[in-house]
Design a protein around this motif. Structure first.
Motif, PDB file in Angstrom:
ATOM      1  N   ARG A 125       0.903   3.998   2.663  1.00  0.00           N
ATOM      2  CA  ARG A 125       2.053   4.671   3.273  1.00  0.00           C
ATOM      3  C   ARG A 125       1.610   5.881   4.091  1.00  0.00           C
ATOM      4  NH1 ARG A 125       5.360   7.106   0.243  1.00  0.00           N
ATOM      5  NH2 ARG A 125       4.326   6.970  -1.782  1.00  0.00           N
ATOM      6  N   TYR A 126       0.604   6.576   3.615  1.00  0.00           N
ATOM      7  CA  TYR A 126       0.049   7.676   4.399  1.00  0.00           C
ATOM      8  C   TYR A 126      -0.485   7.167   5.744  1.00  0.00           C
ATOM      9  CZ  TYR A 126       0.146  11.000   0.473  1.00  0.00           C
ATOM     10  OH  TYR A 126       0.535  11.850  -0.535  1.00  0.00           O
ATOM     11  N   LEU A 127      -1.197   6.044   5.704  1.00  0.00           N
ATOM     12  CA  LEU A 127      -1.757   5.487   6.937  1.00  0.00           C
ATOM     13  C   LEU A 127      -0.663   5.029   7.896  1.00  0.00           C
ATOM     14  CD1 LEU A 127      -4.894   3.388   5.932  1.00  0.00           C
ATOM     15  CD2 LEU A 127      -4.771   5.259   7.577  1.00  0.00           C
ATOM     16  N   LYS A 128       0.357   4.406   7.362  1.00  0.00           N
ATOM     17  CA  LYS A 128       1.467   3.957   8.215  1.00  0.00           C
ATOM     18  C   LYS A 128       2.147   5.142   8.882  1.00  0.00           C
ATOM     19  CE  LYS A 128       5.729   1.224   8.075  1.00  0.00           C
ATOM     20  NZ  LYS A 128       6.660   0.449   7.205  1.00  0.00           N
ATOM     21  N   ASN A 129       2.367   6.185   8.119  1.00  0.00           N
ATOM     22  CA  ASN A 129       2.989   7.383   8.668  1.00  0.00           C
ATOM     23  C   ASN A 129       2.059   8.082   9.656  1.00  0.00           C
ATOM     24  OD1 ASN A 129       5.241   9.353   8.564  1.00  0.00           O
ATOM     25  ND2 ASN A 129       3.675  10.720   7.743  1.00  0.00           N
ATOM     26  N   TYR A 130       0.757   8.035   9.378  1.00  0.00           N
ATOM     27  CA  TYR A 130      -0.233   8.621  10.288  1.00  0.00           C
ATOM     28  C   TYR A 130      -0.178   7.944  11.656  1.00  0.00           C
ATOM     29  CZ  TYR A 130      -4.885   9.756  12.151  1.00  0.00           C
ATOM     30  OH  TYR A 130      -5.927  10.169  12.948  1.00  0.00           O
ATOM     31  N   SER A 131      -0.117   6.622  11.652  1.00  0.00           N
ATOM     32  CA  SER A 131      -0.050   5.886  12.910  1.00  0.00           C
ATOM     33  C   SER A 131       1.227   6.213  13.672  1.00  0.00           C
ATOM     34  CB  SER A 131      -0.122   4.381  12.629  1.00  0.00           C
ATOM     35  OG  SER A 131       0.103   3.635  13.801  1.00  0.00           O
ATOM     36  N   PHE A 132       2.353   6.216  12.965  1.00  0.00           N
ATOM     37  CA  PHE A 132       3.639   6.481  13.621  1.00  0.00           C
ATOM     38  C   PHE A 132       3.693   7.892  14.195  1.00  0.00           C
ATOM     39  CE2 PHE A 132       7.855   8.415  13.114  1.00  0.00           C
ATOM     40  CZ  PHE A 132       8.570   7.663  14.041  1.00  0.00           C
ATOM     41  N   LEU A 133       3.292   8.880  13.400  1.00  0.00           N
ATOM     42  CA  LEU A 133       3.385  10.275  13.842  1.00  0.00           C
ATOM     43  C   LEU A 133       2.507  10.540  15.060  1.00  0.00           C
ATOM     44  CD1 LEU A 133       3.475  12.473  10.612  1.00  0.00           C
ATOM     45  CD2 LEU A 133       5.268  12.172  12.302  1.00  0.00           C
ATOM     46  N   ASN A 134       1.297   9.991  15.059  1.00  0.00           N
ATOM     47  CA  ASN A 134       0.405  10.241  16.189  1.00  0.00           C
ATOM     48  C   ASN A 134       0.894   9.550  17.455  1.00  0.00           C
ATOM     49  OD1 ASN A 134      -2.181  11.847  15.503  1.00  0.00           O
ATOM     50  ND2 ASN A 134      -1.942  10.503  13.735  1.00  0.00           N
ATOM     51  N   GLN A 135       1.393   8.338  17.338  1.00  0.00           N
ATOM     52  CA  GLN A 135       1.945   7.677  18.522  1.00  0.00           C
ATOM     53  C   GLN A 135       3.133   8.462  19.077  1.00  0.00           C
ATOM     54  OE1 GLN A 135       2.085   3.227  18.604  1.00  0.00           O
ATOM     55  NE2 GLN A 135       1.467   3.403  16.459  1.00  0.00           N
TER      56      GLN A 135
END
Length: 760
Positions: A259-269
């Motif tokens: 979930r951290y990784l998914k949120n990391y991808s979304f936030l950076n995009q």
């Protein structure tokens, strides 16, 4: 809230450096804006004044009429903008020493010859650097979770086979392992997922695995030391339960990382989209679409491994650990955020705006201040503390109630720690290993401490009133029981099994205390040695508990006289032992950590605590017997221990005094914005340690103060020193986690493989 603050608030604290540096890119865009504003002002200054209304018409007015019925009236404008190429964004092959051949994303700015083009070139260079950093980090973490998923697959195969062997022995015969037609309906729920769904789990894996021996209990530790028992599987329910518990926790931590990784991808995009739109708005260009298309086609935008893994983890967890109960499984994997309760704010701290100083004007604090005023007035107006009565009170009542004062002060310091940890995004709940959603905020800690202070002061006032009232003065023995009753109530609340008064936190604290008591029979974790360090600053509290036992156990409370305790050689000897116990616990913890990790630093740390033990014993013996020889021994041992401990605090625990640092004599990375705060903290640490040593050695006498009052003041200074130490110690631990990008706990898995063979 502006996007920059929202972006920072949603970052995983330990991955903060891996996120796109939105602030830096925003500053580069501002530089472009400032240049263009200056250019506009300079052009306006040289522009000739207008001479009436011009009859020249705009060229667009002579173009062909586009019509009122056209569905795409602005299509030509869009086509013109699309033809205006500003950047060329592409991915090129790049050789990296660590990663080998990989894609590197690069942007070419086509308008560098324009005025101020150098600022825009610099912006796109920074943009590319940040994007490559994000993509590389994301790729590394995805590869990491894919490997962890493979490991969990193998562990689950072994776990399911063990479950069959333990729970369904009839289904565990060799002839039935791959013949699903012979398995009864009651066995159908134990299956291997995905491609092997139609087959019963193979039991061959049990021949090639061992159960990882646990060393988390005193019994298992003693067995491993003296008996060297084999960790071969015995195929019993205890092994199954242990394996299930470990795997369940591993799935929870693994899902959190996903979930951290998914949120990391979304936030950076989202951040790249925001900064490009800001750039287009300021420059009036159309570069965002091209850059965002590159992002969408990159590994960051195209990779779907994380989303698929999340679905599979949730499905497997619900099936194997929640008996198919999806609601229960999702509540465990995705715990709800803790909601702020308004009654806590009302009782503890009705706070105005929280700035650099925590300002609390709450209900309990108001009660506490009012009670303190009433107590002081009663003492002075009724001349209660005469010479004889003052000595009697300071020898008996004061030590009984000062115990609660030490607890309240320590909790208030901890509340301040929590507030500033949260403010500067130190992930204290993760570092301490708290269950998500159960960690106490600073308001909750203040609620407990202020509530305890109110109850304590009310008991002190009741004690005074009963002494002054002629009707109750004869019940002196009953009056003396008030502090004991308060201790019993606090103790019962601490061990209360019901879900009141923050049960999860109380249980967590009791477990850590038990681990400290049983050192070195438990594996030492950070909460364990952190709590043991707190006890080293609460020696006087432990001695007050000893006074409780003596005062009430020997019946001195009936005549309000502590002569039996003060004159007893046994009592004095036990007092020395009690002062040594917290430091001895830390020595044992250091020994355990040394033998587990063979880290020489732990050996030196244990030596530091041992030197403190020698100093404490010498000081205690000198305070009881005096004499020049004892004074010299106490002074020398205390001096050595103080120098050793101060150095360790500043260099090892806080990570400071690094002369080659970017911040001279500090660390390369600092959380607090003002470096001078670290120097103030270092000076305070030295002074408070020396104040403790000098006072105990009677270098400064205070004849106007009673000895117990002076001891309480020095003990309070040590608690304050420990509170300061707590903040910087956890800050350093947080930065170490950030440096290694550790955002989730590493959970030991239940099974290991013979000869490292994982081809099960």
């Amino acid at each position: 809230m502006k996007f920059g603050k929202e972006f920072a608030s949603q970052m995983v604290p330990e991955w903060q450096e891996a996120y796109m540096n939105y602030t830096q890119l925003k500053n580069l865009v501002k530089r472009i804006l400032v240049f263009r504003q200056r250019q506009t002002r300079s052009l306006n200054k040289v522009k000739p004044p207008s001479k009436g209304t011009s009859l020249k018409r705009n060229g667009s007015l002579f173009r062909a009429f586009s019509g009122l019925t056209s569905r795409f009236g602005n299509a030509s404008v869009k086509r013109d903008k699309e033809k205006e190429e500003v950047i060329l964004a592409s991915a090129v092959q790049h050789e990296d020493e660590e990663q080998g051949e990989c894609l590197k994303y690069r942007t070419i700015f086509l308008r560098s010859s324009d005025d101020g083009g150098e600022f825009e070139v610099e912006f796109f260079k920074g943009l590319d650097y940040e994007f490559n950093k994000v993509v590389n980090f994301y790729r590394e973490k995805v590869e990491e979770v894919v490997k962890q998923a493979e490991e969990l697959n193998i562990q689950m195969d072994a776990f399911i086979a063990l479950r069959i062997k333990v729970n369904k022995p009839a289904a565990a015969t060799p002839g039935m392992e791959r013949n699903t037609g012979e398995v009864s309906e009651q066995h159908q729920d134990i299956r291997v997922d995905d491609a092997n769904e139609h087959m019963m789990a193979s039991l061959d894996v049990l021949k090639r695995i061992k159960l990882n021996a646990t060393t988390e209990t005193p019994r298992s530790t003693m067995r491993s030391v003296f008996n060297s028992l084999s960790s071969d599987l015995q195929f019993n329910k205890n092994e199954l339960k242990e394996a299930q518990g470990k795997l369940k926790q591993a799935f929870i931590e693994f899902n959190e990382k996903l979930r951290y990784l998914k949120n990391y991808s979304f936030l950076n995009q989202l951040a790249f989209s925001k900064i490009m739109k800001k750039y287009d708005k300021i420059t009036k260009r159309n570069a965002a679409d091209a850059y965002l298309q590159m992002i969408e086609k990159s590994y960051l935008g195209q990779s779907d491994e994380v989303a698929k893994l999340i679905e599979r983890v949730e499905a497997a967890f619900i099936k194997h650990f929640c008996n198919g109960n999806r609601s229960q499984g999702m509540n465990t994997l995705r715990p709800r955020a803790k909601r702020e309760k308004h009654r806590v704010t009302f009782f503890v701290a009705y706070t105005a705006e929280l700035t650099n100083v925590l300002s609390c004007e709450g209900c309990f604090f108001g009660f506490a201040l009012a009670l303190m005023v009433v107590i002081i007035i009663n003492m002075h107006t009724k001349d209660l503390l005469k010479n004889d009565e003052k000595t009697q009170y300071m020898n008996t009542i004061f030590p009984l109630y000062s115990l609660f004062g030490f607890i309240v002060l320590h909790m208030m310091m901890y509340a301040g720690n929590v507030y500033y940890w949260a403010r500067y995004r130190v992930n204290y709940s993760f570092i301490f290993g708290c269950k998500p959603g159960t960690e106490l905020g600073f308001k909750q800690v203040l609620l407990i401490s202020s509530g305890l202070s109110v109850v304590t002061l009310a008991a002190v006032l009741a004690n005074l009133e009963m002494d002054m009232d002629p009707n109750t003065r004869s019940y002196k023995a009953v009056t003396e029981l008030l502090p004991l009753g308060l201790v019993i109530v606090v103790g019962l609340i601490a061990i209360c099994p019901f879900n009141v008064f923050y049960r999860s936190t109380r249980y967590f604290l009791l477990v850590c205390i038990w681990h400290c008591i049983c050192s070195p029979l438990y594996t030492v974790t950070l909460p364990d040695f952190f709590l043991a360090d707190q006890f080293t600053s609460q020696v006087q509290l432990l001695r007050n508990l000893q006074f409780y036992i003596c005062y009430y156990g020997w019946g001195d409370f009936k005549k309000r006289n502590a002569q039996t305790c003060n004159d007893s050689d046994i009592y004095k000897t036990i007092s020395i032992i009690i002062a040594v116990i917290p430091y001895w616990i830390r020595v044992l913890q250091c020994v355990r950590r040394y033998f587990e990790g063979r880290d020489s630093t732990q050996a030196l740390n244990g030596l530091k605590y041992f030197s403190t033990i020698v100093a404490v014993v010498a000081r205690s013996m000198y305070s009881q017997k005096h004499g020049m020889t004892l004074k010299i021994i106490a002074a020398s041992t205390s001096g050595i221990a103080t120098i050793f401990s101060t150095y360790w605090d500043l260099v090892k625990d806080w990570g400071l005094l690094n002369k080659n640092s970017v911040n001279p004599w500090l660390r390369d990375k600092l959380i607090l914005p003002n470096p001078y705060i670290y120097f103030i903290a270092m000076v305070l640490n030295v002074i408070l340690r020396l104040a403790w040593m000098q006072t105990v050695l009677d270098f400064h006498e205070a004849p106007s103060l009673h000895r117990n009052a002076l001891i309480a003041i020095v003990a309070s200074l040590e608690i304050i020193r420990r509170g300061i130490w707590n903040f910087f110690r956890l800050e350093n631990e947080h930065l170490n986690n950030v440096g290694k990008f550790r955002a989730v706990k590493s959970v030991p898995l239940p099974f290991s493989y013979e000869d490292g063979d994982k081809n099960l």
